[in-house]
Design an enzyme around this catalytic site. Structure first.
Site, PDB file in Angstrom:
ATOM      1  CE  LYS A  25      38.244  50.295 -22.495  1.00 20.70           C
ATOM      2  NZ  LYS A  25      39.598  50.544 -21.897  1.00 20.70           N
ATOM      3  NE  ARG A  53      25.071  23.262 -16.876  1.00 21.20           N
ATOM      4  CZ  ARG A  53      24.585  23.337 -16.735  1.00 21.20           C
ATOM      5  NH1 ARG A  53      24.354  23.290 -14.769  1.00 21.20           N
ATOM      6  NH2 ARG A  53      23.146  24.550 -16.806  1.00 21.20           N
ATOM      7  CE  LYS A  54      33.029  27.344 -14.206  1.00 20.36           C
ATOM      8  NZ  LYS A  54      33.870  26.964 -13.994  1.00 20.36           N
ATOM      9  CG  ASP A  69      23.001  39.534 -21.465  1.00 20.07           C
ATOM     10  OD1 ASP A  69      23.894  38.661 -21.414  1.00 20.07           O
ATOM     11  OD2 ASP A  69      21.908  39.202 -21.377  1.00 20.07           O
TER      12      ASP A  69
END
Length: 227
Positions: free
Chosen positions: A166, A187-188, A142
């Site tokens: 993984k 806006r994405k 993030d």
């Protein structure tokens, strides 16, 4: 294993603000992306590698501070000076003792719309015995997505972060995280990323993410990259 995380941003967008092509350097705050005595040989080697590659302008090291506002241009910091205090810290920079949590540095490649981040995971990040907690990997992904986004599309909020784990990450090891800006649709903002061992032999995690721009920002959209 597959997990989905819904994460939100704790502060309001700054109106009429447009980021430059890189994060500004604060003249007063300590830059935690610079080496300290706890950095391992692997972390130092990667730092030197990408610092050398930065000399021709291909890569650029992004400064990293404890307070979110310290990453903003001086004009914006002064406008919001009342919000700056020593009681608030960024999650990945919240420990006083170096080497116990996240030690990392991020490098930006503007031509390829991506960042490479080098992380060393300290003993306070344990999940399973001897390995980093899975939430640490989510926080790393993030954070690197946001760091990449700030350089291209400005302020964003995480809407969805999808991670495929993984292989576990041993505590004390150094990992490489590649974050790519794949597409901007209105806006994405869509990202993809991978977390690798420092030798490139082990894939620890891969992820995709959806973010939303928090405010209207006047900037050209990066080209859509093929996957």
């Amino acid at each position: 294993m597959h997990q989905s995380y819904l994460l939100t941003c704790p502060f309001s967008p700054i109106p009429n603000f447009s980021f430059q092509a890189h994060l500004s350097e604060s003249k007063e705050a300590k830059d935690y992306s610079l080496p300290n005595s706890t950095w391992s040989p692997d972390l130092m080697a990667q730092y030197k590698k990408y610092t050398e590659m930065s000399k021709d302008g291909t890569w650029e090291r992004l400064p990293s501070y404890r307070d979110v506002l310290d990453h903003l241009p001086e004009r914006v910091r002064l406008e919001h000076a009342q919000k700056m205090n020593h009681d608030r810290r960024m999650f990945l920079r919240n420990l006083d003792e170096e080497g116990k949590g996240f030690e990392y540095v991020m490098f930006l490649n503007s031509l390829e719309n991506k960042t490479i981040s080098v992380f060393q995971l300290g003993p306070y990040l344990e999940g399973p015995p001897g390995f980093a907690h899975g939430g640490c990997i989510a926080a790393i992904l993030d954070t690197t997505f946001v760091g990449c986004a700030l350089s291209f599309v400005g302020q964003i909020m995480t809407v969805n972060l999808n991670i495929n784990y993984k292989n576990p990450v041993p505590l004390g090891s150094v990992i490489l995280t590649e974050s790519k800006l794949d597409k901007v649709e209105g806006r994405k903002v869509l990202f993809s990323g991978q977390v690798w061992s420092v030798d490139g032999e082990t894939l620890h995690a891969e992820a995709t993410a959806l973010f939303i721009q928090l405010a209207s920002q006047e900037r050209s959209q990066p080209p859509e990259r093929s996957k």
